[in-house]
Scaffold this motif. Structure first.
Motif, PDB file in Angstrom:
ATOM      1  N   SER A  98      40.685  40.274  43.957  1.00  0.00           N
ATOM      2  CA  SER A  98      41.742  41.643  44.463  1.00  0.00           C
ATOM      3  C   SER A  98      42.259  41.247  45.961  1.00  0.00           C
ATOM      4  O   SER A  98      42.875  40.645  46.313  1.00  0.00           O
ATOM      5  CB  SER A  98      41.778  42.630  44.086  1.00  0.00           C
ATOM      6  N   HIS A 101      43.908  37.600  45.416  1.00  0.00           N
ATOM      7  CA  HIS A 101      44.719  38.028  45.445  1.00  0.00           C
ATOM      8  C   HIS A 101      46.664  38.185  46.243  1.00  0.00           C
ATOM      9  O   HIS A 101      47.431  38.060  46.040  1.00  0.00           O
ATOM     10  CB  HIS A 101      45.718  38.614  44.190  1.00  0.00           C
ATOM     11  N   LEU A 102      45.869  38.974  46.979  1.00  0.00           N
ATOM     12  CA  LEU A 102      46.203  39.633  48.704  1.00  0.00           C
ATOM     13  C   LEU A 102      46.635  38.500  49.087  1.00  0.00           C
ATOM     14  O   LEU A 102      47.568  37.798  50.303  1.00  0.00           O
ATOM     15  CB  LEU A 102      45.878  40.808  48.503  1.00  0.00           C
ATOM     16  N   HIS A 105      48.004  32.029  48.579  1.00  0.00           N
ATOM     17  CA  HIS A 105      49.438  32.695  47.732  1.00  0.00           C
ATOM     18  C   HIS A 105      49.222  31.089  46.571  1.00  0.00           C
ATOM     19  O   HIS A 105      49.220  30.150  46.878  1.00  0.00           O
ATOM     20  CB  HIS A 105      50.313  31.159  48.259  1.00  0.00           C
ATOM     21  N   ARG A 108      51.347  31.831  39.848  1.00  0.00           N
ATOM     22  CA  ARG A 108      50.573  31.921  37.864  1.00  0.00           C
ATOM     23  C   ARG A 108      51.900  30.829  37.102  1.00  0.00           C
ATOM     24  O   ARG A 108      52.745  30.485  38.070  1.00  0.00           O
ATOM     25  CB  ARG A 108      50.946  33.410  36.814  1.00  0.00           C
ATOM     26  N   VAL A 116      53.414  38.318  34.393  1.00  0.00           N
ATOM     27  CA  VAL A 116      52.228  39.019  35.202  1.00  0.00           C
ATOM     28  C   VAL A 116      52.689  38.379  36.942  1.00  0.00           C
ATOM     29  O   VAL A 116      53.390  37.320  37.283  1.00  0.00           O
ATOM     30  CB  VAL A 116      50.863  38.533  35.373  1.00  0.00           C
ATOM     31  N   HIS A 117      53.257  39.621  37.651  1.00  0.00           N
ATOM     32  CA  HIS A 117      54.231  38.638  39.260  1.00  0.00           C
ATOM     33  C   HIS A 117      53.306  39.069  39.944  1.00  0.00           C
ATOM     34  O   HIS A 117      53.974  39.420  40.974  1.00  0.00           O
ATOM     35  CB  HIS A 117      55.183  39.587  39.441  1.00  0.00           C
ATOM     36  N   THR A 118      52.128  38.615  39.817  1.00  0.00           N
ATOM     37  CA  THR A 118      50.832  38.505  41.393  1.00  0.00           C
ATOM     38  C   THR A 118      50.568  37.163  41.315  1.00  0.00           C
ATOM     39  O   THR A 118      50.548  36.301  40.622  1.00  0.00           O
ATOM     40  CB  THR A 118      49.966  40.042  41.191  1.00  0.00           C
ATOM     41  N   ASN A 119      50.126  37.181  42.670  1.00  0.00           N
ATOM     42  CA  ASN A 119      49.333  35.457  42.715  1.00  0.00           C
ATOM     43  C   ASN A 119      47.905  35.595  42.123  1.00  0.00           C
ATOM     44  O   ASN A 119      47.544  36.732  41.291  1.00  0.00           O
ATOM     45  CB  ASN A 119      48.514  35.740  44.105  1.00  0.00           C
ATOM     46  N   GLY A 120      47.777  34.316  41.527  1.00  0.00           N
ATOM     47  CA  GLY A 120      47.124  34.032  39.769  1.00  0.00           C
ATOM     48  C   GLY A 120      45.173  33.262  40.764  1.00  0.00           C
ATOM     49  O   GLY A 120      44.449  33.419  39.455  1.00  0.00           O
ATOM     50  N   HIS A 173      47.105  32.431  33.605  1.00  0.00           N
ATOM     51  CA  HIS A 173      46.727  31.800  34.571  1.00  0.00           C
ATOM     52  C   HIS A 173      46.729  30.238  34.862  1.00  0.00           C
ATOM     53  O   HIS A 173      46.418  29.540  33.180  1.00  0.00           O
ATOM     54  CB  HIS A 173      45.006  31.977  34.854  1.00  0.00           C
TER      55      HIS A 173
END
Length: 207
Positions: A98, A101-102, A105, A108, A116-120, A173
Motif C-alpha cells: 500500500s 502504491h502511494l 507512480h 496500470r 482500478v484507478h490506483t498505482n500498480g 496489472h
C-alpha cells in the motif's frame, strides 16, 4: 535457504528501480504480454467473467480476515509464536504494498477487463496470495510427512501463480507488477518467520 529472501529482495529492488525509471525494454515486454492477454480475453469473454470472480480470493479484506482468524486460532491453541508470525505477515505485507502504491507512480494498463484507478506496483492481490501461501507452507511444513510436503508445495505454488496470472489476464496489472508481488512476499515472509518463530538449540521451532 536464508539466501533466497536476500536474493528476492535484491531482485525486487532492481525491478522497482527499473519500473520507476520506466526502462524501455521492461515496458515493451509488459506491453507485448498484456496485448496478448487482451486479445485472448476478447476471444474468451466467458472465461474472463469467471476470472473476475476467482481473482478476489486474494482481495485484501479477505486476506486480512483470514489472517486475523488464523492468528486468533493459533493463539487460542497456545501456539503463540506461530500466532505472532501469522499476525505479522497479515499486517506487514498489505502495509508495504500500500505504501508503494502511494509513493510510486506506476500506472496500470488502460482499458482492461477490470478498472482500478490506483498505482500498480507491486500487485496487492499477488503479494497477498504469495504471502499467504508462504506462511501456510512455513507453518505446516514441520507437521507433514514427505508426501504431504510435496502436496503442500504444489498447492501453495499453484495458488500464488494462479492469482498472479488472473491479475495479468484481467489487465489489472502489468506482468512486472505481478512479479514484484511474488518477490515482495518471498523477500519479507521468511525473515518474519525467523524473527517471530526462532528455533531453539535443538533446531525445533519454538511454540
Amino acid at each position: 535457504m536464508r539466501r533466497v529472501p536476500a536474493l528476492a529482495a535484491a531482485a525486487f529492488l532492481a525491478l522497482l528501480s527499473l519500473d520507476a525509471g520506466q526502462w524501455g525494454p521492461l515496458q515493451a515486454a509488459d506491453t507485448a504480454i498484456s496485448a496478448a492477454f487482451r486479445g485472448y480475453g476478447e476471444r474468451h469473454p466467458d472465461l474472463i467473467a469467471v476470472v473476475r470472480v476467482a481473482t478476489d480470493i486474494a482481495v485484501t479484506w479477505l486476506y486480512l480476515a483470514a489472517g486475523a482468524v488464523a492468528t486468533l486460532v493459533l493463539h487460542a491453541r497456545r501456539r503463540r509464536r506461530d500466532a505472532l508470525f501469522t499476525g505479522a505477515v497479515t499486517a506487514v505485507i498489505p502495509i508495504l504494498w500500500s505504501l508503494m502504491h502511494l509513493w510510486l507512480h506506476s500506472p496500470r494498463p488502460t482499458g482492461g477487463f477490470v478498472e482500478v484507478h490506483t498505482n500498480g506496483f507491486p500487485s496487492g492481490h499477488t503479494s497477498n496470495a504469495a504471502a499467504a501461501a508462504l506462511a501456510a507452507a512455513l507453518l505446516l511444513w514441520p507437521r507433514l510427512r514427505p508426501r504431504g510436503r510435496v502436496l503442500l508445495a504444489v498447492l501453495a505454488t499453484a495458488f500464488a501463480l494462479f492469482v498472479g496470472l488472473t491479475r495479468v489476464m484481467l489487465l489489472a496489472h502489468w506482468p512486472t507488477d505481478v512479479v514484484g508481488g511474488w518477490l515482495l512476499a518471498l523477500a519479507v515472509v521468511p525473515p518474519l518467520a525467523l524473527l517471530t518463530r526462532l528455533p531453539d538449540r535443538s533446531g525445533a521451532v519454538a511454540r
